[in-house]
Design a protein around this motif. Structure first.
Motif, short mmCIF file in Angstrom:
data_model
loop_
_atom_site.label_atom_id
_atom_site.label_comp_id
_atom_site.label_asym_id
_atom_site.label_seq_id
_atom_site.Cartn_x
_atom_site.Cartn_y
_atom_site.Cartn_z
N PRO A 186 0.82 -1.22 0.00
CA PRO A 186 0.00 0.00 0.00
C PRO A 186 0.86 1.26 0.00
N MET A 187 0.41 2.26 -0.76
CA MET A 187 1.07 3.57 -0.76
C MET A 187 0.78 4.22 0.60
N LEU A 188 1.71 5.05 1.07
CA LEU A 188 1.54 5.69 2.36
C LEU A 188 1.07 7.13 2.17
N ILE A 189 0.09 7.51 2.98
CA ILE A 189 -0.47 8.86 2.98
C ILE A 189 0.06 9.58 4.22
N THR A 190 0.54 10.80 4.08
CA THR A 190 1.06 11.58 5.20
C THR A 190 -0.04 12.49 5.74
#
Length: 82
Positions: free
Chosen positions: A68-72
């Motif tokens: 999964p891509m990480l969201i900040t």
């Protein structure tokens, strides 16, 4: 640590990914809680207290390896042991 119940101090920046240079295995022997803007988050992959951000996995977007891509998310971060 001579005391069996003693917990290591939580670092300013910690990652749950074992490949990261910010991964500290001793911290994950105990359950860690993260608060962002006064609300507890259970889906945090990485945090930085001094810079005020946490990274959470995206529900849909994946990178080329299937992770999964990480969201900040930014705000006031507090880390503690449960």
């Amino acid at each position: 640590m001579s005391d069996a119940s003693a917990k290591p101090t939580l670092p300013d920046r910690l990652s749950g990914n074992p490949r990261s240079k910010f991964f500290v295995e001793e911290c994950f022997e105990h359950h860690i809680g993260i608060m962002l803007n006064g609300k507890e988050r259970t889906d945090v992959e990485e945090y930085c207290i001094s810079e005020g951000w946490v990274k959470i996995p995206s529900p849909k977007a994946k990178d080329r390896y299937g992770n999964p891509m990480l969201i900040t998310l930014k705000g006031e971060v507090e880390a503690f042991y449960k």
